[in-house]
Design an enzyme around this catalytic site. Structure first.
Site, mmCIF file in Angstrom:
data_model
loop_
_atom_site.group_PDB
_atom_site.id
_atom_site.type_symbol
_atom_site.label_atom_id
_atom_site.label_comp_id
_atom_site.label_asym_id
_atom_site.label_seq_id
_atom_site.Cartn_x
_atom_site.Cartn_y
_atom_site.Cartn_z
ATOM 1 N N GLY A 105 0.819 -1.209 0.000
ATOM 2 C CA GLY A 105 0.000 0.000 0.000
ATOM 3 C C GLY A 105 0.857 1.266 0.000
ATOM 4 N N GLU A 108 1.690 1.855 -3.437
ATOM 5 C CA GLU A 108 0.441 2.215 -4.122
ATOM 6 C C GLU A 108 0.064 3.672 -3.848
ATOM 7 O OE1 GLU A 108 -1.508 -1.328 -2.473
ATOM 8 O OE2 GLU A 108 -2.207 -1.780 -4.495
ATOM 9 N N GLU A 128 2.748 -8.113 -1.380
ATOM 10 C CA GLU A 128 1.513 -8.694 -0.832
ATOM 11 C C GLU A 128 1.437 -10.201 -1.024
ATOM 12 O OE1 GLU A 128 1.739 -5.839 -2.392
ATOM 13 O OE2 GLU A 128 0.326 -4.359 -1.597
#
Ligand code: 3H9
Length: 692
Positions: A105, A108, A128
């Site tokens: 994340g 991201e 992930e």
């Protein structure tokens, strides 16, 4: 400086807003951090004096991903996509300033910023997959738009960390700043963007790279084929691949919805739950309750190793890789030369695969000294004995080490089964003696069982745990018992596998069930690989076990082209009709009538006694926690991480079911299945291993 919330600060310097996140240890995207980003960026954007925004993190790293600990709690607060949208749709440029690791994340978030700068030591990745997931906040859709489908496939399915220099070359990062000048560099970059009127670049709109892969389904087919072995049994790699396919073949928003759907499916599944459990288990294992973090440690700058065989050589490589000089001692020049040559050859092989340079090979070899004199170990900080597994031999060696090695040094044994306390008793300093049980091949296997003797001192334990980390191992602290944690549990499985083939299952039946369960190899294929004649001598052979009979027939495993299996020229295994007959005859000679053994029975007979033995190990205090046993089995024996480890597997089956089955087996097959007291007590108290 204005505090936006407990984890976010905002300062405005001459038109550039700097939003700083500070949420130790790794700035994970907890509710507070998500709120902090949203509010900090929002406030900056709403301020007319601000022309551009820099998003930076305090502490050791940029955002290292979603907060994994939050995944098992009810969801609350802003979602990550809501936060991302605020950034991506901003009317002013937002620049991510990256140090440490921008992961999951975290990357991201950086990918919705209009630009990214990083220090040279920074790394980026979407790991992930390692917790059974896929990047669920647009990572699978945005990454290939920058790096292309091929590279994206590699990154999301391996979870690799890409170095800043490579990230720059791929366009994942726009500029590198000086190592100690990230903040100033990011601000300067932001001013440049403003001054040059650069566009508010959105990764979602960059279609060139994904279009290049459109209409090339073979790209994905080949990737799947090439990695089939590596991905076997895991769900997440395939889901990641499908998302990259979606990025190539679908419009961005559809791809995003597809990614979200698959993310939610993985998140609800058992594999990710087990892998997330393992993530925390592997970190907990470092923590020794009675050896606090501030325990003094002993500097280890030189290591001595006794024995230049496969084990000693492999152990030496760990330290050389970490830049620690090693002196390795053998009894004969020829054995020493052979050992040193093997280490060199291993390094040269690694170099030929491009993983290290020839320069690295020479540097490492230059740190390695061979010797025939134990006296050369006198000044070492740590001496590891890796000689023949025999108590008398080991005690004699430790007696000598006691006389030779300087006071204060750590004396370690690599024994895999012998009583460390007895070994330590051969010295006048048992407090300095510890077990360092490396697994073969020691330069490859991640696990290190650190064996604590009755008298081992806390500084020695603390030093060895730290050292394990320094040489890239995953360590578990265990107590003294035959086989310690890993091999003691293995013995249960091996015993049952041996019994099952006498009762009617064939070696390949047992192997297949365990391989289908997710283990890399079954017990019989493993025996064939290791050699059936380990510890066997023809002159002492009694022909009273299957193994001995096979050895007598020169079926000693892969190396003789036959063992439990037959092997062809390419070492491909085939079930052996000869072995089948031998087994039948042998069973008959013992008065056993073969019966059909179901796959379920094979699995339960092999696995449940392991769980039971784990409970006994906990009962005796040999392992600190159930999750440490899982760490040992995942790293030392290839237990599939998507099943967490044997103890976690027991929890997921239900300990009441495991106990009932053990009792049933005990009634049918006897004492080997006697349930551990702890198991019985836990079931009575409706507890599972995770509650201990
Ligand atoms: C994700 O991002 C999903 C999104 O795509 C979608 C969302 C919608 N959360 O490893 P260390 C803790 S999934 C919570 O010993 P290092 C860790 O438990 C996430 N806690 O340090 C430990 O705690 P303690 C994708 C975390 O320097 C402490 O931090 N990201 C997290 O050797 C120190 O950790 C990842 O999978 C986290 N995300 O290594 C990255 N990360 O001190 C996972 C760490 O109490 N993290 N903790 O034992 C790592 O790879 C390493 O921790 C890192 C630092 C390289 C960052």
């Amino acid at each position: 400086m204005a505090a936006i919330n407990p984890v976010t600060d905002l300062v405005i310097e001459d038109g550039i807003a700097v939003v700083t996140l500070n949420s130790p240890p790794v700035n994970a995207l907890s509710v507070a951090v998500r709120d902090g980003i949203y509010q900090g960026i929002g406030e900056a954007l709403d301020n007319d004096a601000v022309q551009a925004v820099v998003l930076i993190c305090a502490g050791k790293t940029f955002i290292a991903g979603a907060d994994i600990a939050e995944f098992d709690k009810p969801r609350s607060g802003l979602t990550l996509p809501q936060v991302q949208q605020r950034i991506e749709d901003a009317g002013k440029p937002v620049i991510a300033a990256i140090h440490g690791t921008a992961l999951g994340g975290g990357l991201e978030v950086a990918l919705v910023c209009h630009y990214r700068v990083a220090v040279p030591s920074a790394k980026c990745g979407l790991p992930e997959v390692n917790i059974g997931l896929l990047p669920g906040a647009g990572g699978t859709q945005r990454l290939p738009r920058i790096v292309g489908a091929e590279k994206a496939l590699e990154m999301v399915t391996s979870g690799m960390h890409v170095r800043a220099k490579d990230a720059l070359a791929m366009g994942l990062v726009d500029e590198l700043t000086p190592e100690d000048g990230l903040r100033a560099g990011a601000i300067a970059f932001a001013r440049k963007v403003v001054a040059e009127g650069r566009p508010l670049r959105k990764v979602r709109d960059m279609n060139e790279k994904v279009e290049a892969a459109r209409g090339r389904p073979e790209l994905f087919a080949e990737f799947r084929r090439g990695n089939a072995r590596k991905f076997r049994g895991f769900q997440a790699p395939e889901a990641n691949i499908r998302c990259i396919e979606a990025a190539v073949n679908m419009p961005f928003d559809e791809g995003l919805a597809f990614e979200h759907k698959l993310f939610e499916e993985l998140m609800a599944g058992t594999q990710s739950a087990a892998q997330r459990y393992y993530f925390f288990a592997s970190r907990k294992a470092w923590n020794v309750p009675d050896v606090p973090a501030d325990t003094p440690t002993i500097p280890v700058n030189t290591v001595g190793i006794i024995g230049a065989g496969t084990m000693g050589g492999g152990i030496a490589m760990n330290f050389l890789n970490a830049g620690i000089p090693v002196t390795i001692v053998e009894t004969k020049q020829e054995a020493l030369d052979r050992g040193l040559a093997t280490i060199r050859r291993n390094y040269e092989n690694t170099a030929s695969k491009g993983r290290i340079s020839m320069d690295d090979v020479e540097k490492r070899m230059a740190q390695l000294k061979g010797s025939l004199a134990l006296d050369d170990l006198a000044q070492c900080d740590l001496v590891i004995e890796a000689i023949f597994e025999n108590m008398d031999v080991k005690k004699e060696m430790f007696g000598k080490l006691d006389r030779i090695v300087r006071q204060g040094a750590i004396l370690a044994s690599n024994t895999s089964a012998l009583d460390l306390n007895e070994i330590a008793s051969a010295t006048s300093r048992p407090q300095d003696v510890i077990g360092l049980h490396f697994f073969s091949p020691a330069n490859v296997m991640k696990l290190l069982e650190v064996v604590r003797g009755e008298k081992t001192s806390k500084p020695v334990i603390a030093t060895c745990m730290q050292l394990a980390r320094r040489i890239g191992k995953v360590a578990a602290l265990v107590g003294v018992c035959p086989g310690f944690v890993g091999n003691r549990i293995l013995a249960q499985r091996q015993r049952e596998a041996g019994k099952l083939v006498l009762e009617g299952a064939m070696p390949w039946d047992v192997d297949r069930v365990l391989v289908d369960f997710g283990l890399p190899m079954g017990p019989f294929a493993m025996s064939d690989l290791a050699g059936l004649d380990l510890g066997w001598r023809r002159e002492n052979s009694t022909g009273s076990t299957l193994r001995e009979i096979l050895c007598e027939m020169d079926r000693r495993g892969q190396k003789t082209g036959a063992g439990f299996y037959d092997y062809d020229d390419k070492r491909q295994a085939r079930p052996s009709p000869v072995v089948e007959n031998i087994i039948r005859d042998f069973a008959a000679s013992k008065g056993i009538t073969p019966r059909v053994v179901s796959e379920q029975e094979i699995l339960e007979r092999c696995i449940y006694p392991m769980i039971n033995e784990g409970a006994r190990i906990l009962e005796e205090g040999i392992a600190i926690r159930a999750s440490d046993i899982d760490v040992v089995w995942v790293n030392g024996y290839g237990w599939p991480v998507y099943r967490g480890g044997p103890m976690r597997y027991g929890d997921s089956v239900g300990l009441d079911k495991v106990l009932a089955k053990m009792q049933d087996f005990e009634a049918r097959f006897g004492d080997d299945f006697k349930p551990a007291k702890l198991l019985v007590d836990m079931v009575a108290q409706r507890k599972s291993f995770k509650d201990l």
